[in-house]
Motif scaffolding. Structure first.
Motif, PDB file in Angstrom:
ATOM      1  N   ILE A 144      47.224  38.350  44.796  1.00 49.46           N
ATOM      2  CA  ILE A 144      46.414  37.964  46.018  1.00 49.46           C
ATOM      3  C   ILE A 144      45.487  39.453  46.366  1.00 49.46           C
ATOM      4  O   ILE A 144      44.440  39.401  46.638  1.00 49.46           O
ATOM      5  N   PRO A 145      46.184  40.695  46.353  1.00 52.82           N
ATOM      6  CA  PRO A 145      45.436  41.776  46.612  1.00 52.82           C
ATOM      7  C   PRO A 145      44.139  41.963  45.713  1.00 52.82           C
ATOM      8  O   PRO A 145      43.176  42.348  46.205  1.00 52.82           O
ATOM      9  N   GLU A 146      44.273  41.565  44.276  1.00 55.06           N
ATOM     10  CA  GLU A 146      43.292  41.587  43.447  1.00 55.06           C
ATOM     11  C   GLU A 146      42.079  40.517  43.832  1.00 55.06           C
ATOM     12  O   GLU A 146      40.802  41.031  43.738  1.00 55.06           O
ATOM     13  N   PHE A 147      42.522  39.473  44.127  1.00 51.17           N
ATOM     14  CA  PHE A 147      41.611  38.544  44.659  1.00 51.17           C
ATOM     15  C   PHE A 147      40.614  38.951  45.983  1.00 51.17           C
ATOM     16  O   PHE A 147      39.638  39.012  46.152  1.00 51.17           O
ATOM     17  N   HIS A 148      41.610  39.449  46.685  1.00 48.30           N
ATOM     18  CA  HIS A 148      41.046  40.111  48.039  1.00 48.30           C
ATOM     19  C   HIS A 148      39.949  40.907  47.803  1.00 48.30           C
ATOM     20  O   HIS A 148      38.890  40.988  48.241  1.00 48.30           O
ATOM     21  N   ASP A 149      40.315  41.998  46.853  1.00 48.76           N
ATOM     22  CA  ASP A 149      39.440  43.148  46.548  1.00 48.76           C
ATOM     23  C   ASP A 149      38.271  42.504  45.911  1.00 48.76           C
ATOM     24  O   ASP A 149      37.147  43.087  46.036  1.00 48.76           O
ATOM     25  N   LEU A 150      38.379  41.748  45.124  1.00 51.21           N
ATOM     26  CA  LEU A 150      37.138  40.931  44.323  1.00 51.21           C
ATOM     27  C   LEU A 150      36.228  40.461  45.326  1.00 51.21           C
ATOM     28  O   LEU A 150      35.185  40.388  45.201  1.00 51.21           O
ATOM     29  N   TYR A 151      36.964  39.742  46.183  1.00 56.13           N
ATOM     30  CA  TYR A 151      35.845  38.888  47.343  1.00 56.13           C
ATOM     31  C   TYR A 151      35.001  40.160  48.042  1.00 56.13           C
ATOM     32  O   TYR A 151      33.927  39.736  48.296  1.00 56.13           O
ATOM     33  N   GLU A 152      35.764  41.099  48.354  1.00 58.80           N
ATOM     34  CA  GLU A 152      35.051  42.114  49.036  1.00 58.80           C
ATOM     35  C   GLU A 152      34.024  43.049  48.573  1.00 58.80           C
ATOM     36  O   GLU A 152      32.947  43.193  48.805  1.00 58.80           O
TER      37      GLU A 152
END
Length: 226
Positions: A144-152
């Motif tokens: 989830i943190p990886e996806f969050h960083d990717l979206y940002e």
């Protein structure tokens, strides 16, 4: 025949013998009495060969035997189930103690098998729940943190549904843990209050709970029939 479920949950922190040791003691006591040993001699022999966790309990049993204690009194000291103590009490008054010991052993053996069966039944969903919570925790700290960083980094706007789902996944392990804790706390509080109630109000309390009242009636029927 219904299994004695109430005795399965009748665990005491002051239990002197485990289930297997209780069955073994009854079996050996039956053999010794049939070989002609007296009750006092039989228990004195058994205490030397069966490990009792507390030396004070052993001394208490020996002292009670010298004062002419009955078999049911010794079993009560050893924290046997009330059903077994009651059976031996009536056997010493009106029946054959040796024969009743075999019935007690059979009861304890069936109760032990029922307990093992219950543990096996509960074990699988508990393991699944533990694996599920572990996976959620790992997911929250890795993917989830990886996806969050990717979206940002890509400047992608997360939809409301995605945001809610993410929050649910993040908070779900804590919610499950809190829920389990609250349920256990309620059970402990109800059990403590239940023990303080008189017998009459205990029965009234149990009979007000829909599913539990049916189980309670079936158990009482089984116990009287036994």
């Amino acid at each position: 025949m219904k299994k004695p479920w109430i005795d399965i949950f009748n665990l005491s922190r002051f239990q002197k013998l485990n289930d297997k040791e209780q069955i073994e003691l009854i079996h050996r006591l039956y053999d010794l009495l049939n070989y002609g040993f007296t009750l006092s001699e039989s228990f004195e022999f058994l205490i030397k060969h069966i490990k009792i966790k507390s030396t004070l309990v052993s001394q208490t049993i020996l002292s009670e035997l010298r004062n002419g204690a009955h078999c049911y009194q010794i079993l009560k000291i050893l924290k046997y189930p009330n059903t077994v103590v009651m059976l031996i009490y009536f056997a010493e008054m009106f029946s054959d103690l040796s024969e009743s010991l075999m019935y007690a052993q059979d009861y304890l053996a069936r109760n032990y098998k029922a307990k093992q069966s219950l543990i096996k039944t509960v074990q699988y969903p508990v393991v699944l729940m533990a694996v599920f919570i572990t996976m959620l925790v790992i997911l929250n700290h890795t993917i989830i943190p990886e996806f969050h960083d990717l979206y940002e980094s890509m400047d992608v706007q997360i939809s409301t549904v995605q945001l809610y789902l993410t929050q649910i996944i993040i908070n779900l392990p804590s919610i499950i843990c809190y829920f389990i804790f609250i349920i256990l706390l309620i059970i402990v509080i109800v059990k403590i209050l239940y023990r303080k109630l008189p017998i009459k109000y205990k029965h009234q309390f149990v009979l007000t709970i829909p599913i539990l009242s049916k189980i309670f009636k079936l158990y009482k029927t089984y116990r009287i029939a036994s």
